[in-house]
Write a protein that holds these residues in place. Structure first.
Motif, PDB file in Angstrom:
ATOM      1  N   MET A 297     -43.995  11.262   6.525  1.00 60.38           N
ATOM      2  CA  MET A 297     -45.168  10.802   7.275  1.00 60.38           C
ATOM      3  C   MET A 297     -45.933   9.809   6.407  1.00 60.38           C
ATOM      4  O   MET A 297     -47.079  10.051   6.020  1.00 60.38           O
ATOM      5  CB  MET A 297     -46.065  11.978   7.685  1.00 60.38           C
ATOM      6  CG  MET A 297     -45.509  12.815   8.816  1.00 60.38           C
ATOM      7  SD  MET A 297     -46.630  14.170   9.327  1.00 60.38           S
ATOM      8  CE  MET A 297     -48.061  13.276   9.899  1.00 60.38           C
TER       9      MET A 297
ATOM     10  N   THR B  11     -48.017   5.366   9.595  1.00 66.07           N
ATOM     11  CA  THR B  11     -49.094   5.968  10.378  1.00 66.07           C
ATOM     12  C   THR B  11     -50.065   4.910  10.883  1.00 66.07           C
ATOM     13  O   THR B  11     -50.441   4.889  12.064  1.00 66.07           O
ATOM     14  CB  THR B  11     -49.847   7.002   9.522  1.00 66.07           C
ATOM     15  OG1 THR B  11     -48.972   8.097   9.218  1.00 66.07           O
ATOM     16  CG2 THR B  11     -51.071   7.542  10.267  1.00 66.07           C
TER      17      THR B  11
ATOM     18  N   ASP C 220     -50.641   3.556  14.767  1.00 66.01           N
ATOM     19  CA  ASP C 220     -51.982   3.607  15.330  1.00 66.01           C
ATOM     20  C   ASP C 220     -52.409   2.238  15.850  1.00 66.01           C
ATOM     21  O   ASP C 220     -52.952   2.123  16.952  1.00 66.01           O
ATOM     22  CB  ASP C 220     -52.969   4.093  14.264  1.00 66.01           C
ATOM     23  CG  ASP C 220     -54.395   4.156  14.782  1.00 66.01           C
ATOM     24  OD1 ASP C 220     -54.677   5.047  15.601  1.00 66.01           O
ATOM     25  OD2 ASP C 220     -55.212   3.309  14.371  1.00 66.01           O
TER      26      ASP C 220
ATOM     27  N   PRO D 106     -46.158   8.628  17.714  1.00 64.67           N
ATOM     28  CA  PRO D 106     -45.487   8.759  16.415  1.00 64.67           C
ATOM     29  C   PRO D 106     -44.229   9.625  16.494  1.00 64.67           C
ATOM     30  O   PRO D 106     -44.167  10.725  15.928  1.00 64.67           O
ATOM     31  CB  PRO D 106     -46.560   9.389  15.525  1.00 64.67           C
ATOM     32  CG  PRO D 106     -47.382  10.201  16.483  1.00 64.67           C
ATOM     33  CD  PRO D 106     -47.409   9.419  17.771  1.00 64.67           C
TER      34      PRO D 106
ATOM     35  N   ALA E  72     -42.489  11.038  13.168  1.00 70.52           N
ATOM     36  CA  ALA E  72     -43.155  12.162  12.519  1.00 70.52           C
ATOM     37  C   ALA E  72     -42.957  13.456  13.306  1.00 70.52           C
ATOM     38  O   ALA E  72     -42.736  14.524  12.726  1.00 70.52           O
ATOM     39  CB  ALA E  72     -44.647  11.857  12.367  1.00 70.52           C
TER      40      ALA E  72
ATOM     41  N   ARG F  11     -52.507  14.365   7.145  1.00 65.12           N
ATOM     42  CA  ARG F  11     -51.782  13.101   7.090  1.00 65.12           C
ATOM     43  C   ARG F  11     -52.090  12.225   8.306  1.00 65.12           C
ATOM     44  O   ARG F  11     -52.269  11.025   8.172  1.00 65.12           O
ATOM     45  CB  ARG F  11     -50.279  13.360   6.985  1.00 65.12           C
ATOM     46  CG  ARG F  11     -49.869  13.906   5.623  1.00 65.12           C
ATOM     47  CD  ARG F  11     -48.490  14.531   5.672  1.00 65.12           C
ATOM     48  NE  ARG F  11     -48.016  14.845   4.330  1.00 65.12           N
ATOM     49  CZ  ARG F  11     -48.386  15.914   3.636  1.00 65.12           C
ATOM     50  NH1 ARG F  11     -49.229  16.789   4.178  1.00 65.12           N
ATOM     51  NH2 ARG F  11     -47.931  16.132   2.422  1.00 65.12           N
ATOM     52  N   ASP F  12     -52.109  12.839   9.495  1.00 66.52           N
ATOM     53  CA  ASP F  12     -52.351  12.055  10.708  1.00 66.52           C
ATOM     54  C   ASP F  12     -52.779  12.982  11.838  1.00 66.52           C
ATOM     55  O   ASP F  12     -52.009  13.847  12.267  1.00 66.52           O
ATOM     56  CB  ASP F  12     -51.091  11.281  11.096  1.00 66.52           C
ATOM     57  CG  ASP F  12     -51.305  10.358  12.279  1.00 66.52           C
ATOM     58  OD1 ASP F  12     -52.454  10.215  12.735  1.00 66.52           O
ATOM     59  OD2 ASP F  12     -50.328   9.763  12.758  1.00 66.52           O
TER      60      ASP F  12
END
Length: 380
Positions: free
Chosen positions: A36, A41, A45, A51, A54, A92-93
């Motif tokens: 990730m 990321t 976005d 995603p 991921a 992370r996200d």
């Protein structure tokens, strides 16, 4: 040490260990070779793209298994462990944490009902398929009792007509747990829950509403679905007829508490960024103190499920109000220290700008802050 305390300590140690395993598997966000990486990321976005890479990595690690309780053949041992795992992803996200974790919301009613629907749901989730929770409808806001989607018994099955919007995984999910009106009368007992497995119904009876152009979690599938004479088998009812609102309210006690994982992950991102940017130590110290307070509230809430479940109607509402608000404060107080770059998507603080947008979304999930404050007032 009492037996209960010993069991809690052992469970907590195992939960921390599994979260550490997931953290090591995903790798450092700054590592482009990680599963990730921050660079990807931010790219996803910017382009508002789901995603998928991921999500696939989390499936490969086996995270969906931890969404299914052990009673139904999964690996979910306690709420605290799931909170730690989801926090690890959110650190992370948040888009990934929401996109993948929405399946927990979609499946939770089946676990609460603990009937035949749970076995079928366990097979769906265990296979890594996304599930949606179809509660809200256009123009009805948070008033679930006003739901107009209908579920009528017909010829040994259940016919659904109506829509759900905006909900997570509406388009990409394989299944949706739908709150629908089964009786034409006022009151909560007129609503029931129905599991719609898209592989079992006529696809021509389903239509989708486009993804919303979101400010935060831009790549997430927050969309809608319409049912036009969609027939599901009679055994796809979740819980008994008229139990829809009751099961949803029980389920929300879990999901509201787990939402804290999203905020804690956002707080982890924010604090790490402030430290790396070398801002004033006092800003970092205040942020760390607020994040520790948020963590204490969330951890207490998660553990109370296993020692004082009767208190969770009130506790989960407290957690849902306090934790997102504390983390929003960390971000709000940190932004001035970063200067104008904190507002620029393509600037040197792009990662900060993203998490600042993403974190704000959490407060409206699973009943917004006003709804949860009303829960607190009613309980008191």
């Amino acid at each position: 040490m009492s037996t209960t305390v010993g069991m809690v300590t052992t469970a907590a140690a195992g939960a921390y260990g599994r979260a550490a395993d997931l953290d090591a598997y995903l790798g450092a966000p700054a590592d482009p070779a990680g599963r990730m990486p921050l660079v990807l990321t931010l790219e996803r976005d910017h382009d508002r793209v789901f995603p998928a890479e991921a999500v696939a990595a989390l499936d490969a690690w086996g995270l969906p298994r931890h969404y299914v309780p052990e009673a139904f053949g999964g690996g979910l041992r306690d709420v605290f462990e799931l909170l730690l795992l989801m926090r690890t992803v959110a650190a992370r996200d948040l888009t990934v944490a929401v996109g993948h974790g929405k399946t927990v919301l979609g499946a939770i009613s089946a676990w609460a009902a603990a009937d035949d629907s749970a076995a079928h749901m366990a097979r769906i989730v265990g296979a890594g398929e996304a599930v949606s929770w179809g509660l809200t409808e256009k123009d009805r806001g948070s008033d679930l009792a006003a739901s107009q989607t209908g579920a009528v018994a017909t010829g040994g099955g259940i016919r659904l007509d109506g829509h759900k919007w905006p909900i997570g995984n509406a388009t990409r999910g394989r299944a949706i747990t739908v709150l629908a009106r089964t009786e034409d009368k006022p009151g909560p007992r007129a609503l029931s829950l129905v599991l719609v497995d898209k592989t079992e119904v006529d696809p021509a009876t389903l239509a989708y509403r486009a993804r919303r152009p979101l400010h935060g979690i831009r790549g997430a599938d927050i969309s809608g679905i319409d049912f036009a004479g969609t027939i599901v088998s009679a055994d796809r009812r979740v819980g008994a007829p008229g139990q829809g609102i009751e099961i949803v309210l029980k389920s929300l006690q879990v999901t509201r508490t787990l939402c804290a994982a999203l905020s804690l992950g956002a707080g982890d991102q924010a604090l790490a960024y402030l430290a790396a940017a070398g801002v004033d130590a006092a800003v970092i110290a205040r942020g760390a103190a607020d994040l520790l307070l948020a963590e204490a509230v969330a951890f207490a809430g998660a553990r109370l499920f296993h020692v004082a479940p009767g208190e969770m109607a009130l506790t989960s509402a407290f957690v849902k109000v306090l934790v997102p608000d504390l983390v929003d404060g960390v971000i709000r107080d940190g932004s001035p220290a970063l200067g104008v770059s904190a507002l620029l998507e393509d600037g040197p603080s792009a990662a900060w700008e993203k998490v600042a947008r993403d974190a704000k979304v959490v407060s409206i999930f699973d009943g917004n802050s006003v709804v949860n404050l009303n829960v607190v007032i009613n309980e008191l």
